[in-house]
Design an enzyme around this catalytic site. Structure first.
Site, PDB file in Angstrom:
ATOM      1  N   GLU A   1     -75.569 -38.755 -67.051  1.00  0.00           N
ATOM      2  CA  GLU A   1     -74.157 -38.817 -67.454  1.00  0.00           C
ATOM      3  C   GLU A   1     -73.263 -38.309 -66.325  1.00  0.00           C
ATOM      4  O   GLU A   1     -73.538 -37.258 -65.721  1.00  0.00           O
ATOM      5  CB  GLU A   1     -73.940 -37.964 -68.713  1.00  0.00           C
ATOM      6  CG  GLU A   1     -72.468 -37.931 -69.153  1.00  0.00           C
ATOM      7  CD  GLU A   1     -72.238 -37.385 -70.544  1.00  0.00           C
ATOM      8  OE1 GLU A   1     -73.219 -37.049 -71.245  1.00  0.00           O
ATOM      9  OE2 GLU A   1     -71.055 -37.315 -70.935  1.00  0.00           O
TER      10      GLU A   1
ATOM     11  N   SER B   1     -72.232 -35.425 -79.894  1.00  0.00           N
ATOM     12  CA  SER B   1     -70.851 -35.902 -79.787  1.00  0.00           C
ATOM     13  C   SER B   1     -70.215 -36.032 -81.168  1.00  0.00           C
ATOM     14  O   SER B   1     -68.988 -36.130 -81.281  1.00  0.00           O
ATOM     15  CB  SER B   1     -70.801 -37.245 -79.050  1.00  0.00           C
ATOM     16  OG  SER B   1     -71.741 -38.150 -79.607  1.00  0.00           O
TER      17      SER B   1
ATOM     18  N   GLU C   1     -80.622 -31.336 -73.010  1.00  0.00           N
ATOM     19  CA  GLU C   1     -79.891 -31.338 -71.738  1.00  0.00           C
ATOM     20  C   GLU C   1     -80.495 -30.320 -70.770  1.00  0.00           C
ATOM     21  O   GLU C   1     -80.899 -29.234 -71.182  1.00  0.00           O
ATOM     22  CB  GLU C   1     -78.416 -30.982 -71.989  1.00  0.00           C
ATOM     23  CG  GLU C   1     -77.703 -31.983 -72.881  1.00  0.00           C
ATOM     24  CD  GLU C   1     -76.222 -31.666 -73.090  1.00  0.00           C
ATOM     25  OE1 GLU C   1     -75.709 -30.683 -72.494  1.00  0.00           O
ATOM     26  OE2 GLU C   1     -75.578 -32.407 -73.866  1.00  0.00           O
TER      27      GLU C   1
HETATM   28  O1  KIV Z   1     -74.028 -36.762 -77.824  1.00  0.00           O
HETATM   29  C1  KIV Z   1     -73.887 -37.826 -77.203  1.00  0.00           C
HETATM   30  O2  KIV Z   1     -73.203 -38.755 -77.642  1.00  0.00           O
HETATM   31  C2  KIV Z   1     -74.543 -37.953 -75.907  1.00  0.00           C
HETATM   32  C3  KIV Z   1     -74.263 -39.174 -75.096  1.00  0.00           C
HETATM   33  C4  KIV Z   1     -72.953 -39.055 -74.441  1.00  0.00           C
HETATM   34  C5  KIV Z   1     -75.356 -39.478 -74.137  1.00  0.00           C
HETATM   35  O3  KIV Z   1     -75.268 -37.080 -75.521  1.00  0.00           O
END
Ligand code: KIV
Length: 293
Positions: A194, A58, A127
């Site tokens: 998620e 993220s 993932e």
């Molecule tokens: O990259 C991230 O922040 C995530 C979270 C949303 C679990 O994978």
């Protein structure tokens, strides 16, 4: 497990085995995971007593300004992981394997994960469900603990047709449970869920012996994760319904910088106290020198 009331220095470091054994059904408090991407952020979340720090991909969206998470590389995540690790947090550091770092050969997957471990991560996250089992097994074989991530998996944004809640239909929900069981069987020590309906998260959580960490997955998970910039209100362009903002740091920051700009323009900054001064002797010597020059 660490709690916010415990001062950082008195806390025991959070470990993979302690997280693996942490199920809410055993009467334990939910696990807390928050993202951080740099040293100041890591110090904040660790001092607040979180159990895990996720150096998430993220970072692409909330720090680097991209529209999705697909733009970051192993080197990017390693760079941010190293900054977090330098703060030596008590929380467990989870390094997020970015897109195309584990969709390659098994050997390259293990090398990419090793890059994050050498940067300071104590485990990695990836993932996907059953199709990742081979990679999870190879990583676990190389002594690299793995956290799974199911449901709305942002690295599949194009395949999903956008950031959409997943497993809304019973067949998809059952597939998700099967994916979660397969990841657990392959050796994952925890699984992020998620963007799934809370009933589905409940089913998955009940079906597993390892903890689930929810984000947009209701209250029945064994823990919760939020993105630092979302929970602190630093990122306010998108407002998913699962985000609760605990501060308005963007608003506060804009107001603070505007106040600074106003003080500079009005001459109110810097004050005499905020300036360095020569001693009287040096000041006089300088004046004398100046008058002769
Ligand atoms: O990259 C991230 O922040 C995530 C979270 C949303 C679990 O994978």
């Amino acid at each position: 497990m660490a709690r916010s009331a415990t001062p950082t220095e008195n806390r025991k470091p959070v470990t993979v085995p302690s997280v693996r054994a942490h199920k809410a059904r055993d009467g334990k408090d939910p696990l807390v995971m928050v993202t951080a991407y740099d040293a100041p952020g890591a110090r904040v979340v660790d001092e607040a007593g979180v159990d895990m720090i996720l150096v998430g991909d993220s970072v692409a969206m909330v720090v680097l300004g991209y529209d999705d998470t697909l733009q970051v590389t192993v080197e990017d995540i390693a760079h941010h992981t190293a900054a977090v690790a330098r703060t030596k947090p008590k929380a467990l550091i989870v390094g997020d394997l970015p897109w195309m770092s584990y969709h390659v050969s098994t050997a390259d997957t293990v090398q990419n994960a090793a890059t994050l471990i050498r940067a300071g991560a104590q485990c990695v996250k990836l993932e996907g469900g059953r199709k990742r089992v081979g990679m999870v097994e190879a990583l676990v074989d190389a002594e690299i603990p793995v956290m799974g991530h199911l449901g709305l998996t942002p690295q599949s944004v194009h395949a999903m047709g956008g950031f959409r809640v997943q497993a809304r239909e019973s067949e998809a929900a059952l597939q998700l449970v099967a994916d979660a069981k397969a990841l657990q069987h392959a050796g994952c020590f925890a699984i992020v869920l998620e963007g799934v309906p809370d009933e589905v998260a409940h089913m998955v959580t009940a079906a597993l012996d390892v903890p689930t960490i929810g984000i947009g997955a209701g209250r029945d998970c064994d823990g919760q994760v939020l993105v630092y910039h979302d929970l602190l209100g630093l990122e306010d362009r998108m407002a998913p319904k699962f985000v609760r903002r605990y501060a308005d740091l963007r608003g506060d920051s804009v107001a603070a910088v505007a106040a600074f700009a106003q003080d500079v323009r009005s001459g109110a900054f810097p004050s005499d106290d905020e300036s360095y001064h020569l001693t009287c002797e040096q000041s006089e010597a300088l004046a004398l020198y100046g008058s002769k020059a």
